[in-house]
Design a protein around this motif. Sequence first.
Motif, PDB file in Angstrom:
ATOM      1  N   VAL A  53       0.735  -1.215  -0.202  1.00  0.00           N
ATOM      2  CA  VAL A  53      -0.032  -0.080   0.034  1.00  0.00           C
ATOM      3  C   VAL A  53       0.903   1.224  -0.108  1.00  0.00           C
ATOM      4  O   VAL A  53       0.530   2.223  -0.582  1.00  0.00           O
ATOM      5  CB  VAL A  53      -0.781  -0.057   1.280  1.00  0.00           C
ATOM      6  N   LEU A  54       1.906   1.245   0.878  1.00  0.00           N
ATOM      7  CA  LEU A  54       2.893   2.292   0.781  1.00  0.00           C
ATOM      8  C   LEU A  54       3.646   2.420  -0.478  1.00  0.00           C
ATOM      9  O   LEU A  54       3.550   3.710  -0.923  1.00  0.00           O
ATOM     10  CB  LEU A  54       3.854   2.361   1.971  1.00  0.00           C
ATOM     11  N   ALA A  55       3.956   1.556  -1.022  1.00  0.00           N
ATOM     12  CA  ALA A  55       4.481   1.556  -2.337  1.00  0.00           C
ATOM     13  C   ALA A  55       3.542   2.125  -3.417  1.00  0.00           C
ATOM     14  O   ALA A  55       3.822   3.001  -4.038  1.00  0.00           O
ATOM     15  CB  ALA A  55       4.923   0.205  -3.119  1.00  0.00           C
ATOM     16  N   THR A  56       2.040   1.513  -3.507  1.00  0.00           N
ATOM     17  CA  THR A  56       1.142   2.398  -4.521  1.00  0.00           C
ATOM     18  C   THR A  56       1.028   3.896  -3.722  1.00  0.00           C
ATOM     19  O   THR A  56       0.901   4.449  -5.026  1.00  0.00           O
ATOM     20  CB  THR A  56      -0.149   1.525  -3.944  1.00  0.00           C
ATOM     21  N   ALA A  57       1.158   4.333  -2.600  1.00  0.00           N
ATOM     22  CA  ALA A  57       0.886   5.645  -2.566  1.00  0.00           C
ATOM     23  C   ALA A  57       1.945   6.308  -3.075  1.00  0.00           C
ATOM     24  O   ALA A  57       1.704   7.495  -3.410  1.00  0.00           O
ATOM     25  CB  ALA A  57       0.892   5.904  -0.637  1.00  0.00           C
ATOM     26  N   TRP A  58       3.107   5.767  -3.164  1.00  0.00           N
ATOM     27  CA  TRP A  58       4.501   6.470  -3.443  1.00  0.00           C
ATOM     28  C   TRP A  58       4.230   6.579  -5.014  1.00  0.00           C
ATOM     29  O   TRP A  58       4.369   7.656  -5.435  1.00  0.00           O
ATOM     30  CB  TRP A  58       5.463   5.761  -3.124  1.00  0.00           C
ATOM     31  N   ASP A  59       3.713   5.627  -5.679  1.00  0.00           N
ATOM     32  CA  ASP A  59       3.344   5.698  -7.070  1.00  0.00           C
ATOM     33  C   ASP A  59       2.383   6.674  -7.194  1.00  0.00           C
ATOM     34  O   ASP A  59       2.511   7.757  -8.107  1.00  0.00           O
ATOM     35  CB  ASP A  59       2.733   4.270  -7.571  1.00  0.00           C
ATOM     36  N   LEU A  60       1.149   6.732  -6.633  1.00  0.00           N
ATOM     37  CA  LEU A  60       0.072   7.721  -6.689  1.00  0.00           C
ATOM     38  C   LEU A  60       0.541   9.166  -6.550  1.00  0.00           C
ATOM     39  O   LEU A  60       0.225   9.807  -7.714  1.00  0.00           O
ATOM     40  CB  LEU A  60      -0.807   7.480  -5.674  1.00  0.00           C
ATOM     41  N   LEU A 216     -10.645  13.610  -5.498  1.00  0.00           N
ATOM     42  CA  LEU A 216     -10.276  12.564  -4.800  1.00  0.00           C
ATOM     43  C   LEU A 216     -11.337  11.463  -4.505  1.00  0.00           C
ATOM     44  O   LEU A 216     -11.293  10.134  -4.422  1.00  0.00           O
ATOM     45  CB  LEU A 216      -9.523  13.104  -3.559  1.00  0.00           C
ATOM     46  N   GLY A 217     -12.487  12.214  -3.894  1.00  0.00           N
ATOM     47  CA  GLY A 217     -13.647  11.553  -3.530  1.00  0.00           C
ATOM     48  C   GLY A 217     -14.060  10.435  -4.700  1.00  0.00           C
ATOM     49  O   GLY A 217     -14.351   9.450  -4.543  1.00  0.00           O
ATOM     50  N   GLN A 218     -14.037  11.134  -5.965  1.00  0.00           N
ATOM     51  CA  GLN A 218     -14.527  10.410  -7.064  1.00  0.00           C
ATOM     52  C   GLN A 218     -13.581   9.163  -7.259  1.00  0.00           C
ATOM     53  O   GLN A 218     -13.634   7.898  -7.576  1.00  0.00           O
ATOM     54  CB  GLN A 218     -14.544  11.166  -8.179  1.00  0.00           C
ATOM     55  N   ALA A 219     -12.085   9.443  -7.130  1.00  0.00           N
ATOM     56  CA  ALA A 219     -11.247   8.278  -7.319  1.00  0.00           C
ATOM     57  C   ALA A 219     -11.194   7.446  -6.475  1.00  0.00           C
ATOM     58  O   ALA A 219     -11.287   6.041  -6.607  1.00  0.00           O
ATOM     59  CB  ALA A 219      -9.767   9.065  -7.200  1.00  0.00           C
ATOM     60  N   VAL A 220     -11.268   7.848  -4.982  1.00  0.00           N
ATOM     61  CA  VAL A 220     -11.755   6.522  -4.250  1.00  0.00           C
ATOM     62  C   VAL A 220     -12.865   5.567  -4.228  1.00  0.00           C
ATOM     63  O   VAL A 220     -12.754   4.540  -4.116  1.00  0.00           O
ATOM     64  CB  VAL A 220     -11.605   7.312  -2.642  1.00  0.00           C
ATOM     65  N   ALA A 221     -14.083   6.517  -4.771  1.00  0.00           N
ATOM     66  CA  ALA A 221     -15.149   5.848  -5.006  1.00  0.00           C
ATOM     67  C   ALA A 221     -15.183   4.613  -6.228  1.00  0.00           C
ATOM     68  O   ALA A 221     -15.272   3.440  -6.043  1.00  0.00           O
ATOM     69  CB  ALA A 221     -16.310   6.736  -5.088  1.00  0.00           C
ATOM     70  N   THR A 222     -14.287   5.107  -7.041  1.00  0.00           N
ATOM     71  CA  THR A 222     -14.115   4.376  -8.336  1.00  0.00           C
ATOM     72  C   THR A 222     -13.120   3.330  -7.897  1.00  0.00           C
ATOM     73  O   THR A 222     -13.500   1.882  -8.315  1.00  0.00           O
ATOM     74  CB  THR A 222     -13.337   4.933  -9.315  1.00  0.00           C
ATOM     75  N   TRP A 223     -12.054   3.516  -7.297  1.00  0.00           N
ATOM     76  CA  TRP A 223     -11.199   2.074  -6.700  1.00  0.00           C
ATOM     77  C   TRP A 223     -11.944   1.263  -5.822  1.00  0.00           C
ATOM     78  O   TRP A 223     -12.018   0.162  -5.872  1.00  0.00           O
ATOM     79  CB  TRP A 223     -10.089   2.975  -5.901  1.00  0.00           C
ATOM     80  N   GLY A 235      -5.290   5.835  -1.042  1.00  0.00           N
ATOM     81  CA  GLY A 235      -5.786   7.000  -1.055  1.00  0.00           C
ATOM     82  C   GLY A 235      -6.226   7.352   0.199  1.00  0.00           C
ATOM     83  O   GLY A 235      -6.096   8.561   0.804  1.00  0.00           O
ATOM     84  N   ILE A 236      -6.856   6.583   0.838  1.00  0.00           N
ATOM     85  CA  ILE A 236      -7.345   6.614   2.420  1.00  0.00           C
ATOM     86  C   ILE A 236      -6.037   7.177   3.280  1.00  0.00           C
ATOM     87  O   ILE A 236      -6.236   8.182   4.150  1.00  0.00           O
ATOM     88  CB  ILE A 236      -7.877   5.241   3.104  1.00  0.00           C
ATOM     89  N   LEU A 237      -4.886   6.644   3.202  1.00  0.00           N
ATOM     90  CA  LEU A 237      -3.812   6.959   3.896  1.00  0.00           C
ATOM     91  C   LEU A 237      -3.328   8.290   3.614  1.00  0.00           C
ATOM     92  O   LEU A 237      -3.177   9.108   4.470  1.00  0.00           O
ATOM     93  CB  LEU A 237      -2.687   5.964   3.733  1.00  0.00           C
ATOM     94  N   LEU A 238      -3.318   8.536   2.228  1.00  0.00           N
ATOM     95  CA  LEU A 238      -2.976  10.190   2.099  1.00  0.00           C
ATOM     96  C   LEU A 238      -3.841  10.976   2.503  1.00  0.00           C
ATOM     97  O   LEU A 238      -3.514  12.013   3.046  1.00  0.00           O
ATOM     98  CB  LEU A 238      -2.835  10.188   0.394  1.00  0.00           C
TER      99      LEU A 238
END
Lengths: 262, 284
Positions: A53-60, A216-223, A235-238
């Motif tokens: 998840v942290l790696a994904t956050a870094w990518d994001l 962001l809300g739209q992105a989180v909902a889509t994911w 996304g939640i962590l960020l």
Amino acid sequence: MSADASTRGAAATRRAGGWAVWLGALAVLFGTWQAALSLGLLSPMLLPPASAVLATAWDLVRRPDFLGDVGVTLAEVAVAFLVAVPLGIALGVAISESDYWSRVLRPIVFLVFSIPKTIFLPMFILAFGITFAQKVGFGVFSTVFIVLISTFSALESVKGDHVRVARAYGATRRQIALRVYLPSMAPVLLEAVRLAMIFNVTGILLAEMYAARAGLGQAVATWGQNYMLRELLAGILLIAAAAILFTEAVRWLEARCEHWRT
Amino acid sequence: MAGKATPLPEAPSPGAGAPGPSLRALPSRNGSIRVTGLEHTYAAAGRVTKALEDIRLDIAPGRFVVIVGPSGCGKSSLLMMLAGLVAPTAGRIVCGGRALTAPDPDLVGVVFQEASLYPWLTAQENVEFPLSLRRVPRAERTQRARDKLALVGLAGFEDRYPHELSGGMKQRVSIARGLVQNPPVLLLDEPFAALDEQTRISMGDELLRIWEQTGKTVVFVTHSLTEAAYLADQIVVMSARPGRIVDRVEVDLPRPRTYAMMGTPRFAELRQRIWEQIRSQADG
Ligand SMILES: Nc1ncnc2c1ncn2[C@@H]1O[C@H](COP(=O)(O)OP(=O)(O)O)[C@@H](O)[C@H]1O
Ligand SMILES: [Mg+2]
């Protein structure tokens, strides 16, 4: 002088304690996370490993589409905040200025405050469409009542003697407003700013999750809908980190004027 | 520490020795107070309270007058009117030879009950506050506030915030603030009511010292009979509902007053007389 030293010492201890609490909380969070996975309590399908998840956050945070979403949300949050806070304070002061309007409007403000604002979201969409203005409008609507109510209590926290002293020394209305009311109200208003941001971000993320083309809300909902758990959790962590940073910054300011509340 | 401060620009006659263009000193104004037929009625939330009735005062410059009476008899209301903060329902206040209709910081300094200092300002900034409202130049402001803090024995505490000061020290700062514009009149509303007894007595001594040094007219409100008899030239005794003056007692104890005087028969007599006045009014 020794009183000074001990106060300073106590403050340093509190600060160090603050950091320890932070590190402890993070350790507990990630520790439980990894433990739940290695003990098989949660399937990796439901909870990917923290490292992933942290790696994904870094990518994001380096992806232009994500940064675009962040930009949209930040703009909505900032505009709504900059409208709602001064508007709430101005309305609160204006209502309190008049005995008549206080009696009429205060109960109404408290009544409206107790209604969950979320149920009005569809009306904002009907009124504004799915637009920037709709998000900002809903953010302001979600926020302005808490600012109003905080302004009422900030005004009540102004001490009669403090105003009387200024008047006795010939202060003008403007001087009383700027040099007595404003600093007297500052501690309560800072608390209001902190709460306002929480209400504001909540409202805007919700509006984005409900219906939006970006943000962001739209992105989180889509994911979530697409079962993209790594992105979702990242996304939640960020968002959590950004919210906590803002809140702590305001709390730091609040702590600096804590002794103003006598 | 006090030795570092420059000599105080105080003079027995107000304004005479005080320089500075921004002081707007009016040399002709003295600290006399004359109150005639003063009456005050509060009307709040449909209820009408007659707080003061038929108040007459005639205070010569430089006198120390103490107003004593039970809680709720209108002492604070009277003081607020003397400060120009509340307009009387009827009657007239003449202060320094002119009718008083609005706050006049050149004429009257005020000291309120505890915690009237601004907690966001240091001791120095609190004392400077009245000057800063009138845009007195910074250097002059700093110097005058320092001098007044030294006068009340707080040299070296300029940068402390109120929450870093004891109750007695806070009231010293309040007194310094009340004196910073060098007004001929100083009004104090139960300034020591929240202090413990020892601090209260030594603050009384401090105030008497400052009064003797500056020659102000002092009107001091208290509900303590001991404090009244200890401090006053004249005690004005008030009764409650509506607040009226029921007695005026000249205190003939010699000055300087000492703690030992509290044990003298004359002191006991004075206290007794005030007490009987207050009690007879409360019973009747
Ligand atoms: N702003 C106000 N509105 C209505 N009534 C007041 C107000 N201030 C004081 N009073 C009333 O006037 C009376 C005198 O009050 P006050 O001057 O504060 O007395 P004291 O200082 O002697 O205790 C009291 O009965 C009080 O309730
Ligand atoms: Mg009072």
